[in-house]
Design an enzyme around this catalytic site. Structure first.
Site, PDB file in Angstrom:
ATOM      1  N   HIS A  17     -38.192 -13.716  79.381  1.00 24.52           N
ATOM      2  CA  HIS A  17     -38.490 -12.277  79.308  1.00 24.52           C
ATOM      3  C   HIS A  17     -39.898 -12.052  78.750  1.00 24.52           C
ATOM      4  O   HIS A  17     -40.640 -11.203  79.256  1.00 24.52           O
ATOM      5  CB  HIS A  17     -37.512 -11.554  78.359  1.00 24.52           C
ATOM      6  N   LYS A  41     -21.380  -5.640  80.629  1.00 27.38           N
ATOM      7  CA  LYS A  41     -21.067  -6.834  79.835  1.00 27.38           C
ATOM      8  C   LYS A  41     -20.883  -6.455  78.370  1.00 27.38           C
ATOM      9  O   LYS A  41     -21.470  -5.482  77.904  1.00 27.38           O
ATOM     10  CB  LYS A  41     -22.229  -7.833  79.908  1.00 27.38           C
ATOM     11  N   ARG A  90     -35.771 -15.019  89.411  1.00 29.83           N
ATOM     12  CA  ARG A  90     -35.662 -16.452  89.170  1.00 29.83           C
ATOM     13  C   ARG A  90     -35.249 -17.207  90.426  1.00 29.83           C
ATOM     14  O   ARG A  90     -35.923 -18.095  90.871  1.00 29.83           O
ATOM     15  CB  ARG A  90     -34.651 -16.732  88.042  1.00 29.83           C
ATOM     16  N   SER A 128     -30.396 -15.404  79.172  1.00 28.23           N
ATOM     17  CA  SER A 128     -29.791 -15.127  77.861  1.00 28.23           C
ATOM     18  C   SER A 128     -28.424 -15.803  77.766  1.00 28.23           C
ATOM     19  O   SER A 128     -28.038 -16.303  76.710  1.00 28.23           O
ATOM     20  CB  SER A 128     -29.633 -13.617  77.656  1.00 28.23           C
TER      21      SER A 128
END
Ligand code: ADP
Length: 164
Positions: A17, A41, A90, A128
């Site tokens: 990040h 989440k 990604r 994360s």
């Protein structure tokens, strides 16, 4: 004036990040990192904790500010008067999700342009979720997050252990 927002969960912020923040802060006049508080989440860190960690690790970047938000990302962008929405990419699963989001956002708010930054090679694996997983086994996470964040993660896990 180019004003950008970089929204995400940041639970917690990683070097991946931070790399996107640095690179996008160089592209816009002002960058607002938006911490999403209504994600589906269940987060490890509260919005306030996530904001605080982000502020700490971006304090050397003068055109970066951190805010929390809930609701639609494009509403937050409009509220902030931002015309650029930054996201990181990604791998293929990111692409599929992000393409759908970007197209939806474009229909809702055509004045806001989504800009994607490709992950740097050295962070392409980093998320994360991975960091939390590795930390849960008490393994070294110093290549994933700054020392300040590492400390916060350690504290979270030791509190959890105390409770159990
Ligand atoms: P979200 O829950 O919105 O996916 P994240 O905090 O997981 O929030 O990520 C925020 C943004 O940062 C997303 O666009 C994500 O693809 C991007 N991102 C996360 N990790 C990396 C990384 N290692 N390299 C590049 N971009 C990343």
């Amino acid at each position: 004036m180019k004003k950008g927002i970089y929204p995400g969960s940041f639970d917690p912020v990683t070097y991946g990040h931070i790399d996107v923040i640095r690179r996008s802060a160089a592209l816009v006049d002002e960058l607002i990192v938006g911490v999403l508080s209504n994600s589906g989440k269940t987060p490890m860190f509260t919005v306030e904790e996530r904001e605080e960690m982000l502020r700490e690790v971006t304090k050397g970047l003068p055109n970066v500010t951190v805010r929390s938000f809930s609701g639609l990302t494009v509403d937050f962008a409009r509220e902030m008067d931002a015309n650029v929405l930054i996201r990181g990419l990604r791998a293929i699963p990111d692409f599929e999700y992000e393409l759908n989001m970007a197209q939806t956002n474009h229909i809702i708010a055509p004045e806001i342009e989504t800009v994607f930054l490709m992950t740097s090679l050295k962070y392409s694996y980093l998320s994360s979720t991975t960091v939390k997983e590795v930390a849960s086994y008490d393994a070294d996470i110093s290549t994933f997050v700054p020392p300040y964040v590492e400390e916060k993660i350690r504290k979270k896990f030791s509190k959890k252990e105390e409770k159990e």
